[in-house]
Design an enzyme around this catalytic site. Sequence first.
Site, PDB file in Angstrom:
ATOM      1  N   CYS A  30       0.851  -1.170   0.000  1.00 20.04           N
ATOM      2  CA  CYS A  30       0.000   0.000   0.000  1.00 20.04           C
ATOM      3  C   CYS A  30       0.891   1.225   0.000  1.00 20.04           C
ATOM      4  O   CYS A  30       2.087   1.129   0.216  1.00 20.04           O
ATOM      5  CB  CYS A  30      -0.866  -0.027   1.246  1.00 20.04           C
ATOM      6  SG  CYS A  30      -1.657  -1.630   1.465  1.00 20.04           S
ATOM      7  N   LYS A  86       0.985 -10.128 -20.483  1.00 16.85           N
ATOM      8  CA  LYS A  86       0.365  -8.831 -20.800  1.00 16.85           C
ATOM      9  C   LYS A  86      -1.129  -9.008 -21.077  1.00 16.85           C
ATOM     10  O   LYS A  86      -1.959  -8.253 -20.606  1.00 16.85           O
ATOM     11  CB  LYS A  86       0.989  -8.216 -22.053  1.00 16.85           C
ATOM     12  CG  LYS A  86       2.254  -7.438 -22.032  1.00 16.85           C
ATOM     13  CD  LYS A  86       2.350  -6.155 -21.311  1.00 16.85           C
ATOM     14  CE  LYS A  86       2.683  -6.335 -19.862  1.00 16.85           C
ATOM     15  NZ  LYS A  86       4.063  -6.198 -19.507  1.00 16.85           N
ATOM     16  N   TRP A  88      -3.814  -1.924  -1.233  1.00 15.88           N
ATOM     17  CA  TRP A  88      -3.898  -3.142  -2.041  1.00 15.88           C
ATOM     18  C   TRP A  88      -4.188  -4.247  -1.033  1.00 15.88           C
ATOM     19  O   TRP A  88      -3.367  -4.535  -0.157  1.00 15.88           O
ATOM     20  CB  TRP A  88      -2.596  -3.416  -2.791  1.00 15.88           C
ATOM     21  CG  TRP A  88      -2.703  -4.581  -3.724  1.00 15.88           C
ATOM     22  CD1 TRP A  88      -3.202  -4.576  -4.987  1.00 15.88           C
ATOM     23  CD2 TRP A  88      -2.303  -5.934  -3.463  1.00 15.88           C
ATOM     24  NE1 TRP A  88      -3.148  -5.836  -5.535  1.00 15.88           N
ATOM     25  CE2 TRP A  88      -2.607  -6.690  -4.626  1.00 15.88           C
ATOM     26  CE3 TRP A  88      -1.733  -6.589  -2.373  1.00 15.88           C
ATOM     27  CZ2 TRP A  88      -2.344  -8.059  -4.719  1.00 15.88           C
ATOM     28  CZ3 TRP A  88      -1.480  -7.949  -2.463  1.00 15.88           C
ATOM     29  CH2 TRP A  88      -1.781  -8.661  -3.626  1.00 15.88           C
ATOM     30  N   ASN A 101       1.647  -0.465   5.603  1.00 11.37           N
ATOM     31  CA  ASN A 101       1.980  -1.195   4.377  1.00 11.37           C
ATOM     32  C   ASN A 101       2.764  -2.422   4.789  1.00 11.37           C
ATOM     33  O   ASN A 101       3.724  -2.314   5.544  1.00 11.37           O
ATOM     34  CB  ASN A 101       2.836  -0.311   3.458  1.00 11.37           C
ATOM     35  CG  ASN A 101       3.412  -1.103   2.298  1.00 11.37           C
ATOM     36  OD1 ASN A 101       2.790  -2.046   1.818  1.00 11.37           O
ATOM     37  ND2 ASN A 101       4.610  -0.732   1.853  1.00 11.37           N
ATOM     38  N   GLY A 102       2.351  -3.591   4.307  1.00  5.82           N
ATOM     39  CA  GLY A 102       3.065  -4.817   4.654  1.00  5.82           C
ATOM     40  C   GLY A 102       2.121  -5.848   5.232  1.00  5.82           C
ATOM     41  O   GLY A 102       0.903  -5.734   5.084  1.00  5.82           O
ATOM     42  N   GLU A 144      -3.130  -9.869 -17.820  1.00  8.69           N
ATOM     43  CA  GLU A 144      -3.306  -8.799 -16.828  1.00  8.69           C
ATOM     44  C   GLU A 144      -4.200  -7.675 -17.351  1.00  8.69           C
ATOM     45  O   GLU A 144      -4.895  -7.040 -16.579  1.00  8.69           O
ATOM     46  CB  GLU A 144      -1.969  -8.275 -16.290  1.00  8.69           C
ATOM     47  CG  GLU A 144      -1.146  -7.415 -17.188  1.00  8.69           C
ATOM     48  CD  GLU A 144       0.134  -6.890 -16.491  1.00  8.69           C
ATOM     49  OE1 GLU A 144       1.138  -6.746 -17.177  1.00  8.69           O
ATOM     50  OE2 GLU A 144       0.105  -6.621 -15.282  1.00  8.69           O
ATOM     51  N   HIS A 175       4.241 -31.822 -26.162  1.00 12.60           N
ATOM     52  CA  HIS A 175       4.382 -32.625 -24.942  1.00 12.60           C
ATOM     53  C   HIS A 175       3.208 -32.430 -23.990  1.00 12.60           C
ATOM     54  O   HIS A 175       3.327 -32.697 -22.798  1.00 12.60           O
ATOM     55  CB  HIS A 175       5.709 -32.301 -24.256  1.00 12.60           C
ATOM     56  CG  HIS A 175       6.889 -32.614 -25.122  1.00 12.60           C
ATOM     57  ND1 HIS A 175       7.302 -33.902 -25.371  1.00 12.60           N
ATOM     58  CD2 HIS A 175       7.694 -31.809 -25.858  1.00 12.60           C
ATOM     59  CE1 HIS A 175       8.337 -33.874 -26.212  1.00 12.60           C
ATOM     60  NE2 HIS A 175       8.584 -32.615 -26.522  1.00 12.60           N
ATOM     61  N   LYS A 224       1.007  -1.494  -9.231  1.00  8.20           N
ATOM     62  CA  LYS A 224       2.216  -1.275 -10.027  1.00  8.20           C
ATOM     63  C   LYS A 224       3.455  -1.789  -9.302  1.00  8.20           C
ATOM     64  O   LYS A 224       4.367  -2.310  -9.903  1.00  8.20           O
ATOM     65  CB  LYS A 224       2.348   0.229 -10.305  1.00  8.20           C
ATOM     66  CG  LYS A 224       3.546   0.624 -11.133  1.00  8.20           C
ATOM     67  CD  LYS A 224       3.356   0.228 -12.566  1.00  8.20           C
ATOM     68  CE  LYS A 224       4.553   0.563 -13.434  1.00  8.20           C
ATOM     69  NZ  LYS A 224       4.609  -0.349 -14.592  1.00  8.20           N
ATOM     70  N   GLU A 237       5.790 -13.310 -22.052  1.00  5.53           N
ATOM     71  CA  GLU A 237       5.444 -11.901 -21.833  1.00  5.53           C
ATOM     72  C   GLU A 237       4.131 -11.550 -22.552  1.00  5.53           C
ATOM     73  O   GLU A 237       3.284 -10.831 -22.001  1.00  5.53           O
ATOM     74  CB  GLU A 237       6.605 -11.007 -22.313  1.00  5.53           C
ATOM     75  CG  GLU A 237       6.314  -9.515 -22.402  1.00  5.53           C
ATOM     76  CD  GLU A 237       6.016  -8.829 -21.074  1.00  5.53           C
ATOM     77  OE1 GLU A 237       6.039  -9.489 -20.033  1.00  5.53           O
ATOM     78  OE2 GLU A 237       5.717  -7.619 -21.104  1.00  5.53           O
ATOM     79  N   ARG A 261       0.721   1.817  -5.959  1.00  5.88           N
ATOM     80  CA  ARG A 261       0.904   0.750  -4.988  1.00  5.88           C
ATOM     81  C   ARG A 261      -0.391   0.011  -4.658  1.00  5.88           C
ATOM     82  O   ARG A 261      -0.363  -0.982  -3.924  1.00  5.88           O
ATOM     83  CB  ARG A 261       1.469   1.326  -3.681  1.00  5.88           C
ATOM     84  CG  ARG A 261       2.892   1.747  -3.822  1.00  5.88           C
ATOM     85  CD  ARG A 261       3.347   2.547  -2.646  1.00  5.88           C
ATOM     86  NE  ARG A 261       4.802   2.652  -2.670  1.00  5.88           N
ATOM     87  CZ  ARG A 261       5.624   1.895  -1.966  1.00  5.88           C
ATOM     88  NH1 ARG A 261       5.155   0.996  -1.134  1.00  5.88           N
ATOM     89  NH2 ARG A 261       6.921   2.050  -2.064  1.00  5.88           N
TER      90      ARG A 261
HETATM   91  C1  AGP Z   1       4.083  -6.396 -15.686  1.00  4.09           C
HETATM   92  O1  AGP Z   1       3.255  -5.884 -16.652  1.00  4.09           O
HETATM   93  C2  AGP Z   1       3.643  -6.411 -14.321  1.00  4.09           C
HETATM   94  N1  AGP Z   1       2.671  -5.530 -13.948  1.00  4.09           N
HETATM   95  C3  AGP Z   1       4.510  -7.072 -13.269  1.00  4.09           C
HETATM   96  O2  AGP Z   1       4.722  -8.387 -13.674  1.00  4.09           O
HETATM   97  C4  AGP Z   1       5.866  -6.416 -12.913  1.00  4.09           C
HETATM   98  O3  AGP Z   1       6.743  -6.532 -13.998  1.00  4.09           O
HETATM   99  C5  AGP Z   1       6.435  -7.088 -11.663  1.00  4.09           C
HETATM  100  O4  AGP Z   1       5.554  -6.897 -10.594  1.00  4.09           O
HETATM  101  C6  AGP Z   1       7.826  -6.612 -11.306  1.00  4.09           C
HETATM  102  O5  AGP Z   1       7.830  -5.263 -10.962  1.00  4.09           O
HETATM  103  P1  AGP Z   1       9.170  -4.453 -10.838  1.00  4.09           P
HETATM  104  O6  AGP Z   1       9.811  -4.449 -12.189  1.00  4.09           O
HETATM  105  O7  AGP Z   1       8.761  -3.098 -10.387  1.00  4.09           O
HETATM  106  O8  AGP Z   1      10.030  -5.166  -9.837  1.00  4.09           O
END
Ligand code: AGP
Length: 606
Positions: free
Chosen positions: A2, A482, A74, A98-99, A485, A501, A601, A478, A27
């Site tokens: 958070c 993408k 969060w 936070n935590g 998410e 496989h 983020k 990737e 956050r």
């Molecule tokens: C990617 O689109 C993500 N939202 C997520 O996987 C991100 O890359 C990951 O949480 C790592 O974050 P950071 O690069 O800030 O450590």
Amino acid sequence: MCGIIGVLGNHEAAPIMVEALKRLEYRGYDSAGIATVHQGQLDRRRAVGKLVNLSDLLVHEPLAGKAGIGHTRWATHGAPTVSNAHPHRAGGVAVVHNGIIENFRELRAELAEAGASFQSETDTETIVLLAERYMAEGMNSVEAATATIARLTGAFALCFLFEGEEDLIVCARKGSPLAIGHGEGEMFVGSDAIALAPLTDRITYLEEGDRAVIRRDGAEIFDAAGRRANRAVTQIQIGSARVDKGGYKHFMAKEIAEQPGVLGAALDHYLTADDRDIALPGNLSFADCDRLVMVACGTASLACMVAKYWFEQIAGLPVEVDIASEFRYREPPLSPRSYSVFVSQSGETADTLAALRHTQGKVGKVISVVNVSTSSIARESDVALPILAGVEVSVASTKGFTCQLTVLALMALKAAHERGRISSDELAAHLASLRTLPGLMNHALLQGPRFAEIGNELAEAQDILFLGRGPMYPLALEGALKLKELSYIHAEGYASGELKHGPIALIDQRVPVIVMAPRDALFDKTVSNMQEVMARNGKVLLISDPEGVKAAGEGTWRTLALPEVPPLLAPILYALPAQMLAYHTAIAKGTDVDQPRNLAKSVTVE
Ligand code: AGP
């Protein structure tokens, strides 16, 4: 993970805190809240969902006071509801956190036995209830906060605010970062320096286990053993301007479009004036290192997977890649001749930071590749390489990923040259081709409408597969990440040779299969795997260059032609279709592109 803010100011705290929370919304955005003390009275406002809901609430129910704490959440323990939103309050104590408080079950049981009643399902509420109990037993505010903090295990950054105390915030840091901002007769606390940037550029970073008693005239800091500690005040340089969308509909669209520019700037930063060599900070050299251990989370870990191919193939340097949440619990053997490398856009990802600390003192060098240069990961590594992507707001990492790849490619080339695997002329040739990348990216981005067309069609799918070989395998992962998410469509990435496989059983006409196949040494093999999919009525989208599409496009469902690209650069260029397809699919599905559900983020909890 958070965001928290604390203000002991000379002006109304609520608008200052809302503005700071905007800068911390990366956050988490499950709920937000603030508390203030005004004329001795503690009061709070909380709202579910994004910060805008709290701002709206404050219009109808303003909160006066020049001392306050605020939070954007969060959710970890308890759903995103008003009663679970911070600040939590018991009697005259309010807390933002936070935590995760790992011993909260024991504390809750102890408090319940003593007759406490709970208003929320959170771990945080045990903190205020404990502090309230200590105050009822006769402790003053600072003593109660100190005694409470001593009872907590887990990772936390905390701020306490007390009824009747308009010149006091007590805060503590263990595992989660916390920065104190020094103003003129005002003091601030924030999860990071960025949140405090419009308020002050003089920052003290609390260290592990620190606790601080903050009043308008300064902060008294105590270390984990309770001794007075002197922590430096650093002058930081972070623009206070709020980043805007620059005319784009979403931050993600803007950040995708920015890639050619920021990548070119990163090359300017690292390449020597004659474009024939690479200058890494701290005289970083790979000549004597026998292995790299690369650790990261999410998209950043996929950048590490691509880099493994580069370091091993070009520099002959063995690389292990681990996701940070698994790394330290696996207890991998580490040697002083190896270097650990941590890749993180935010530089605050809790698992990556913990993994970094796990390698300190056990490896020759701790290296980080970060975007936020004031972050904990940057500050705690021996050498920090900035990726220079600029502020990335959208939760989905785009320019962060391609800039990480660019810096990792430069590191691999530098290592190859130092280890005698490539000559100076070969290095210069690689650098010259890297210089063409921004232009190739611009060219690829011109295909926006085509990506939008295909995105509209992909939005109908329930499941989508991505295939790639060699360094395109992490790109397939990737692409799937993408898409998941952003559009909430189930997607998986596979090494194309692995499909037969097991996963090939998933193939039918309803499952689009996106094949990422630049014309490299593995092109024919990838195309054979693609044929295996088509032989089972699979619906293939082939992404290649014009020659590749000409050679293998027949019978596919759709094709996308990117500019022809040298093999080294292909993973960087092919990140663009992964991003664009996910973006347009999300638009077609009407999801929240910049702040997808359930995400944040920066992931600052384990
Ligand atoms: C990617 O689109 C993500 N939202 C997520 O996987 C991100 O890359 C990951 O949480 C790592 O974050 P950071 O690069 O800030 O450590």
